[in-house]
Design a protein around this motif. Structure first.
Motif, short mmCIF file in Angstrom:
data_model
loop_
_atom_site.label_atom_id
_atom_site.label_comp_id
_atom_site.label_asym_id
_atom_site.label_seq_id
_atom_site.Cartn_x
_atom_site.Cartn_y
_atom_site.Cartn_z
N GLU A 262 0.80 -1.23 -0.06
CA GLU A 262 -0.10 -0.06 -0.07
C GLU A 262 0.73 1.17 0.07
O GLU A 262 0.29 2.28 -0.35
CB GLU A 262 -1.01 -0.01 1.24
CG GLU A 262 -0.31 -0.01 2.52
CD GLU A 262 -0.04 -1.21 3.12
OE1 GLU A 262 0.34 -1.17 4.49
OE2 GLU A 262 0.12 -2.25 2.62
N VAL A 263 2.04 1.04 0.30
CA VAL A 263 2.97 2.46 0.14
C VAL A 263 3.60 2.61 -1.15
O VAL A 263 3.97 3.77 -1.44
CB VAL A 263 4.15 2.51 1.34
CG1 VAL A 263 3.73 1.95 2.70
CG2 VAL A 263 5.26 1.14 0.88
N LEU A 264 3.31 1.69 -2.07
CA LEU A 264 4.01 2.00 -3.59
C LEU A 264 2.69 2.75 -4.21
O LEU A 264 1.61 2.60 -3.96
CB LEU A 264 4.07 0.53 -4.18
CG LEU A 264 5.27 -0.42 -3.52
CD1 LEU A 264 5.19 -1.46 -4.31
CD2 LEU A 264 6.48 0.58 -3.38
N SER A 305 11.31 -8.81 -12.06
CA SER A 305 10.65 -9.16 -10.67
C SER A 305 9.23 -8.55 -10.66
O SER A 305 8.69 -8.06 -11.43
CB SER A 305 11.42 -8.10 -9.59
OG SER A 305 12.66 -8.48 -9.48
N ILE A 306 8.61 -9.49 -9.54
CA ILE A 306 7.14 -8.83 -9.62
C ILE A 306 7.01 -8.00 -8.19
O ILE A 306 7.32 -8.57 -7.16
CB ILE A 306 6.28 -10.23 -9.51
CG1 ILE A 306 6.54 -11.15 -10.70
CG2 ILE A 306 4.76 -9.90 -9.22
CD1 ILE A 306 5.99 -10.39 -11.87
N LEU A 307 6.10 -6.97 -8.45
CA LEU A 307 5.73 -6.21 -7.12
C LEU A 307 4.34 -6.07 -7.15
O LEU A 307 3.81 -6.10 -8.06
CB LEU A 307 6.39 -4.73 -7.25
CG LEU A 307 7.82 -4.65 -7.01
CD1 LEU A 307 8.35 -3.15 -7.49
CD2 LEU A 307 8.50 -5.27 -5.76
N HIS A 308 3.94 -6.20 -5.86
CA HIS A 308 2.53 -6.00 -5.73
C HIS A 308 2.01 -4.75 -5.11
O HIS A 308 2.54 -4.12 -4.17
CB HIS A 308 1.57 -7.07 -4.96
CG HIS A 308 1.66 -8.49 -5.53
ND1 HIS A 308 2.71 -9.51 -5.01
CD2 HIS A 308 1.09 -9.10 -6.29
CE1 HIS A 308 2.45 -10.60 -5.70
NE2 HIS A 308 1.61 -10.45 -6.42
N LEU A 328 6.33 4.62 -7.91
CA LEU A 328 7.08 5.29 -7.16
C LEU A 328 7.42 4.45 -5.62
O LEU A 328 6.39 3.96 -5.17
CB LEU A 328 6.48 6.30 -6.68
CG LEU A 328 6.09 7.39 -7.79
CD1 LEU A 328 4.94 8.66 -7.43
CD2 LEU A 328 7.33 7.86 -8.57
N ILE A 329 8.46 4.32 -5.54
CA ILE A 329 8.95 3.64 -4.12
C ILE A 329 9.68 4.46 -2.90
O ILE A 329 10.69 4.94 -3.23
CB ILE A 329 9.93 2.33 -4.30
CG1 ILE A 329 9.47 1.33 -5.70
CG2 ILE A 329 10.44 1.68 -3.14
CD1 ILE A 329 10.57 0.47 -5.89
N PRO A 330 8.78 4.71 -2.14
CA PRO A 330 9.28 5.59 -0.99
C PRO A 330 10.42 5.09 -0.21
O PRO A 330 10.42 4.04 0.26
CB PRO A 330 8.09 5.85 0.16
CG PRO A 330 6.58 5.55 -1.04
CD PRO A 330 7.30 4.37 -1.72
N LYS A 331 11.46 5.72 -0.43
CA LYS A 331 12.81 5.25 0.36
C LYS A 331 12.63 5.03 1.76
O LYS A 331 13.04 4.09 2.46
CB LYS A 331 13.76 6.37 0.09
CG LYS A 331 14.28 6.56 -1.23
CD LYS A 331 15.33 7.53 -1.36
CE LYS A 331 15.97 7.67 -2.72
NZ LYS A 331 16.99 8.70 -2.79
N LYS A 332 11.92 5.82 2.60
CA LYS A 332 11.67 5.72 4.08
C LYS A 332 10.76 4.27 4.30
O LYS A 332 10.73 3.93 5.70
CB LYS A 332 11.07 6.98 4.83
CG LYS A 332 9.44 7.18 4.28
CD LYS A 332 9.34 8.47 4.99
CE LYS A 332 7.58 8.80 4.73
NZ LYS A 332 7.19 9.74 5.09
N GLU A 333 10.21 3.85 3.69
CA GLU A 333 9.38 2.84 3.62
C GLU A 333 9.86 1.52 3.34
O GLU A 333 9.14 0.47 3.45
CB GLU A 333 8.20 2.95 2.70
CG GLU A 333 7.14 3.97 3.01
CD GLU A 333 6.45 3.93 4.51
OE1 GLU A 333 6.43 2.96 5.01
OE2 GLU A 333 5.89 5.00 4.59
N CYS A 334 11.04 1.45 2.96
CA CYS A 334 11.81 0.07 2.54
C CYS A 334 12.58 -0.36 3.86
O CYS A 334 13.44 0.36 4.52
CB CYS A 334 12.99 0.13 1.61
SG CYS A 334 12.15 0.93 0.13
N ILE A 335 12.15 -1.70 4.07
CA ILE A 335 12.62 -2.19 5.45
C ILE A 335 13.73 -3.13 5.42
O ILE A 335 13.49 -4.26 4.44
CB ILE A 335 11.65 -2.82 6.52
CG1 ILE A 335 10.64 -1.66 6.72
CG2 ILE A 335 12.01 -3.30 7.53
CD1 ILE A 335 9.32 -2.41 7.08
#
Length: 337
Positions: A262-264, A305-308, A328-335
């Protein structure tokens, strides 16, 4: 001081370790959930607290009292099972009153009636189990456990046999009753949404171990490993090397990176992007679209790769299968795991 303490509890069946030195604590009045896949040990731990299973090692304390080797009837613990386990030849009133009568308690009629009112079964006192719906039967089972005024309430997947609407209604009722009585409760389920809805604290179990514990928010936003990330939040989990190749930058180090769907964000390739200092962007193609209620889940193929990606479903906002897209991939949301 902790109200419930599970200290290094171990349980084996032949050569299989079902509970592997389990330790946890709960405060009085907390609602805790043991969450995990079938066979992870959660029901065995619950049954060990109830005294229905004898542990091989460790201690179980309730209100600073060691109950490890006490019989079930001396533990002051109430348990509700998935199967209801009602007496078919007894009325609602008599099912609830059964334990009180066996212990020759006083004020049975008023105590049972108060509990019937609390679980919203007024008017059903004279009904038999076969005359009740599944939800009503489960309310009787809950009332039968609570009328004994246990120090701890144990719930072993009590809602799993009910349909979705009744289940959600009973979730709300269960939480209301638990808060009203301020009773310390341990709930077993394999349903992540149910655990998130009900719990003050969640203990995630896997192969006889507690792999993470915390509040629903802590568990959901900060998974400690790949198992939790995939189990609790439907995270996208990618190898770090694969992810760095995807974003065309060696920015992350570690084993794997987890990103909640949901953050993407999806935007058409021609649309201007948000500044890159806050996000990475990758291009892809929508391969599949599925809808669950008000959420659309997009399956996007990007560079092998597959992203949901999850987004709210609203009129005119749906993208088409086969469309080229930018993520768009928020940098701060990547764990990094």
């Amino acid at each position: 001081m902790s109200y419930i303490t599970i200290d290094q509890v171990t349980k084996r069946y032949e050569n299989q370790v079902v509970l592997n030195h389990i330790s946890l604590t709960l405060q009085k009045g907390e609602f805790a959930t043991l969450l995990g896949q079938s066979g992870c040990g959660k029901s065995t731990l619950l049954r060990s607290i109830a005294g229905l299973e004898e542990v091989d090692r460790g201690r179980i304390l309730v209100d600073q009292r060691d109950i490890t080797h006490l019989s079930p009837r001396h533990r002051e613990v109430g348990m509700v099972f998935q199967s209801y386990a009602l007496f078919p030849n007894m009325t609602v009133f008599d099912n609830i009153a059964y334990g009180l009568k066996m212990k020759k308690q006083r004020n049975i009629k008023s105590r049972v009636q108060n509990m019937i009112d609390m679980v919203d079964l007024t008017g059903k006192e004279g009904s038999y189990p076969h005359q009740l719906s599944g939800g009503q039967q489960q309310r009787v089972a809950l009332a039968r456990a609570l009328v004994m005024e246990p120090k701890v309430l144990l719930l072993d997947e009590p809602l799993s046999a009910l349909d979705a609407k009744i289940r959600k209604n009973l979730q709300r009722e269960l939480k209301r009753i638990q808060r009203e009585l301020e009773i310390t409760t341990i709930f077993v389920t394999h349903d992540q949404e149910e655990a998130m809805t009900l719990s003050d604290k969640i203990f995630i179990m896997n192969e006889g171990n507690i792999v993470q514990s915390g509040s629903p928010s802590e568990i959901y936003t900060s998974p400690v490993n790949t198992f939790v990330a995939k189990f609790i939040g439907n995270y996208n989990v990618l190898n770090v090397e694969v992810f760095n190749k995807l974003i065309r930058s060696p920015e992350l180090t570690g084993n794997e990176v987890a990103i909640r769907p949901e953050v993407l964000q999806l935007t058409p390739v021609e649309q201007e992007t948000i500044p890159l200092q806050d996000n990475w962007t990758v291009k892809g193609v929508i391969r599949d679209i599925s809808m669950t209620g008000n959420v659309l889940r997009y399956e996007v193929e990007t560079d092998g790769s597959i992203l949901h990606v999850d987004s709210l479903h609203h009129q005119g906002g749906k993208l088409d299968q086969g469309s080229p897209i930018r993520i768009l991939i928020p940098k701060k949301e990547c764990i990094v795991l």
